[in-house]
Design a protein around this motif. Structure first.
Motif, PDB file in Angstrom:
ATOM      1  N   GLY A  56      36.416  48.130 153.932  1.00  0.00           N
ATOM      2  CA  GLY A  56      36.645  47.195 155.034  1.00  0.00           C
ATOM      3  C   GLY A  56      35.650  46.084 155.241  1.00  0.00           C
ATOM      4  O   GLY A  56      36.052  44.956 155.516  1.00  0.00           O
ATOM      5  N   PRO A  57      34.321  46.328 155.132  1.00  0.00           N
ATOM      6  CA  PRO A  57      33.406  45.234 155.436  1.00  0.00           C
ATOM      7  C   PRO A  57      33.397  44.204 154.315  1.00  0.00           C
ATOM      8  O   PRO A  57      33.695  44.542 153.161  1.00  0.00           O
ATOM      9  CB  PRO A  57      32.049  45.930 155.522  1.00  0.00           C
ATOM     10  CG  PRO A  57      32.181  47.085 154.576  1.00  0.00           C
ATOM     11  CD  PRO A  57      33.606  47.550 154.724  1.00  0.00           C
ATOM     12  N   PRO A  58      33.071  42.940 154.599  1.00  0.00           N
ATOM     13  CA  PRO A  58      32.880  41.985 153.507  1.00  0.00           C
ATOM     14  C   PRO A  58      31.777  42.504 152.582  1.00  0.00           C
ATOM     15  O   PRO A  58      30.684  42.839 153.026  1.00  0.00           O
ATOM     16  CB  PRO A  58      32.451  40.704 154.226  1.00  0.00           C
ATOM     17  CG  PRO A  58      32.985  40.847 155.623  1.00  0.00           C
ATOM     18  CD  PRO A  58      32.900  42.313 155.923  1.00  0.00           C
ATOM     19  N   VAL A  59      32.094  42.575 151.293  1.00  0.00           N
ATOM     20  CA  VAL A  59      31.162  43.100 150.297  1.00  0.00           C
ATOM     21  C   VAL A  59      30.597  41.947 149.493  1.00  0.00           C
ATOM     22  O   VAL A  59      31.344  41.191 148.866  1.00  0.00           O
ATOM     23  CB  VAL A  59      31.863  44.106 149.361  1.00  0.00           C
ATOM     24  CG1 VAL A  59      30.956  44.472 148.186  1.00  0.00           C
ATOM     25  CG2 VAL A  59      32.277  45.350 150.125  1.00  0.00           C
ATOM     26  N   ALA A  92      34.970  41.392 145.679  1.00  0.00           N
ATOM     27  CA  ALA A  92      33.773  40.977 146.403  1.00  0.00           C
ATOM     28  C   ALA A  92      34.040  39.687 147.177  1.00  0.00           C
ATOM     29  O   ALA A  92      34.643  38.744 146.651  1.00  0.00           O
ATOM     30  CB  ALA A  92      32.614  40.769 145.444  1.00  0.00           C
ATOM     31  N   ALA A  93      33.569  39.660 148.414  1.00  0.00           N
ATOM     32  CA  ALA A  93      33.683  38.461 149.241  1.00  0.00           C
ATOM     33  C   ALA A  93      32.549  37.488 148.979  1.00  0.00           C
ATOM     34  O   ALA A  93      32.591  36.339 149.413  1.00  0.00           O
ATOM     35  CB  ALA A  93      33.694  38.842 150.721  1.00  0.00           C
ATOM     36  N   ALA A 117      30.927  30.221 138.547  1.00  0.00           N
ATOM     37  CA  ALA A 117      31.705  31.391 138.141  1.00  0.00           C
ATOM     38  C   ALA A 117      32.282  32.115 139.347  1.00  0.00           C
ATOM     39  O   ALA A 117      33.396  32.654 139.294  1.00  0.00           O
ATOM     40  CB  ALA A 117      30.844  32.343 137.323  1.00  0.00           C
ATOM     41  N   ALA A 118      31.529  32.108 140.460  1.00  0.00           N
ATOM     42  CA  ALA A 118      32.010  32.784 141.672  1.00  0.00           C
ATOM     43  C   ALA A 118      33.272  32.130 142.210  1.00  0.00           C
ATOM     44  O   ALA A 118      34.104  32.793 142.847  1.00  0.00           O
ATOM     45  CB  ALA A 118      30.922  32.775 142.738  1.00  0.00           C
ATOM     46  N   ARG A 123      39.405  31.335 145.189  1.00  0.00           N
ATOM     47  CA  ARG A 123      39.363  31.693 146.610  1.00  0.00           C
ATOM     48  C   ARG A 123      37.937  31.523 147.118  1.00  0.00           C
ATOM     49  O   ARG A 123      36.989  31.496 146.335  1.00  0.00           O
ATOM     50  CB  ARG A 123      39.837  33.133 146.835  1.00  0.00           C
ATOM     51  CG  ARG A 123      38.975  34.212 146.189  1.00  0.00           C
ATOM     52  CD  ARG A 123      39.487  35.598 146.536  1.00  0.00           C
ATOM     53  NE  ARG A 123      38.801  36.665 145.828  1.00  0.00           N
ATOM     54  CZ  ARG A 123      37.676  37.233 146.226  1.00  0.00           C
ATOM     55  NH1 ARG A 123      37.077  36.820 147.350  1.00  0.00           N
ATOM     56  NH2 ARG A 123      37.137  38.218 145.530  1.00  0.00           N
ATOM     57  N   PRO A 124      37.760  31.401 148.439  1.00  0.00           N
ATOM     58  CA  PRO A 124      36.397  31.220 148.968  1.00  0.00           C
ATOM     59  C   PRO A 124      35.526  32.439 148.684  1.00  0.00           C
ATOM     60  O   PRO A 124      35.928  33.579 148.936  1.00  0.00           O
ATOM     61  CB  PRO A 124      36.639  31.051 150.483  1.00  0.00           C
ATOM     62  CG  PRO A 124      38.060  30.625 150.617  1.00  0.00           C
ATOM     63  CD  PRO A 124      38.785  31.308 149.492  1.00  0.00           C
ATOM     64  N   VAL A 125      34.352  32.199 148.152  1.00  0.00           N
ATOM     65  CA  VAL A 125      33.378  33.259 147.861  1.00  0.00           C
ATOM     66  C   VAL A 125      32.001  32.753 148.276  1.00  0.00           C
ATOM     67  O   VAL A 125      31.591  31.657 147.880  1.00  0.00           O
ATOM     68  CB  VAL A 125      33.374  33.621 146.360  1.00  0.00           C
ATOM     69  CG1 VAL A 125      32.284  34.642 146.060  1.00  0.00           C
ATOM     70  CG2 VAL A 125      34.735  34.157 145.922  1.00  0.00           C
ATOM     71  N   ASP A 126      31.297  33.530 149.092  1.00  0.00           N
ATOM     72  CA  ASP A 126      29.935  33.169 149.476  1.00  0.00           C
ATOM     73  C   ASP A 126      28.986  33.390 148.297  1.00  0.00           C
ATOM     74  O   ASP A 126      29.130  34.353 147.539  1.00  0.00           O
ATOM     75  CB  ASP A 126      29.455  34.026 150.650  1.00  0.00           C
ATOM     76  CG  ASP A 126      30.085  33.631 151.967  1.00  0.00           C
ATOM     77  OD1 ASP A 126      30.536  32.480 152.078  1.00  0.00           O
ATOM     78  OD2 ASP A 126      30.117  34.468 152.882  1.00  0.00           O
TER      79      ASP A 126
END
Length: 262
Positions: A56-59, A92-93, A117-118, A123-126
């Motif tokens: 559940g949490p952003p990983v 992974a977020a 690469a991220a 999609r959005p990735v921090d």
């Protein structure tokens, strides 16, 4: 941002889906997922990322192919580029990356490749620069380079042994890189949190861990280095009480700010 003008986020370093579940249940906003926390953290497997993301949490997955310094050769950088794509594909977020030159400056080419690469998945990735920043020659100048490279956050102790000791440098990093999220990490204790938020950081990061209770019974034969005891031959797990205490410290700080609530 000095003076704690925003409500800071809580990030907990975890090594398993169980750790992610504990962190989420006790107030973490997100988790940094790695393996081998005792080595400073290494890249987790795709299966671990997928299972933790399902909790559940952003990983945010650490991508670090080996322990030791942060100066990488071409083969290691190519491996970490592939690992970034793998962990993002596994759910992974965000990713946590970093690389330095032999002279102690940011390896901008490597970091840009990792950030690119991220975002290959569309999609959005921090993207967070990890504590390689604290081994750089000038952490404040390094922070100022990050946004154009596609990095949105930096995890730092301000170049000191602990974030509490480096709080003045953390404040300088906030001022030097408007729009970059500065996250305090490195030896953070719950009692440090109010002062770190007061220094202007947007988030605090801690491992909140303790040694797991050994599961074995009966005769124990030591493996590896001489002198290892049965109690030491175990692993770290996320401590729910420490996560909850960190959450309370942030909430108390937030409640003291005019017009702020979590």
């Amino acid at each position: 941002m000095t003076g704690g003008s925003a409500v800071a986020a809580l990030e907990i370093a975890v090594t398993s889906p169980a750790g992610a579940r504990t962190a989420l249940a006790h107030g973490a906003d997100r988790v940094e997922l790695c393996t081998a926390l005792e080595l400073g953290g290494l890249t987790p497997s795709a299966a671990v990322v997928e299972a933790a993301a399902a909790v559940g949490p952003p990983v945010h997955a650490l991508v670090r192919c080996r322990p030791g310094d942060f100066v990488y050769d071409a083969e290691e950088i190519a491996l970490m580029v592939a690992e970034v794509r793998s962990v993002v594909a596994s759910g992974a977020a965000g990713v946590v990356v970093g690389a330095l030159t032999a002279g102690g400056t940011l390896d901008t080419d490597a970091v840009a490749r990792l950030a690119d690469a991220a975002h290959d998945g569309g999609r959005p990735v921090d993207v967070t620069l990890h504590r390689a920043v604290d081994q750089s020659a000038d952490p404040v100048a390094t922070a100022a380079l990050l946004l154009p490279l596609g990095v949105t956050r930096v995890l730092s102790s301000g170049g000191a042994a602990t974030a509490a000791e480096g709080s003045a440098t953390l404040t300088a990093m906030v001022a030097a890189a408007p729009g970059l999220e500065v996250m305090a990490g490195g030896g953070v204790r719950v009692t440090d949190i109010p002062a770190l938020v007061g220094a202007g950081v947007a988030a605090v990061h801690l491992s909140a861990k303790h040694r797991a209770e050994p599961r074995r019974t009966g005769i124990w034969t030591p493996l590896g280095a001489a002198g290892t005891t049965a109690d030491e031959d175990t692993h770290f797990v996320t401590d729910p009480a420490l996560v909850a205490a960190a959450r309370r410290a942030l909430d108390v700080r937030a409640a003291s700010l005019p017009g702020r609530a979590r």
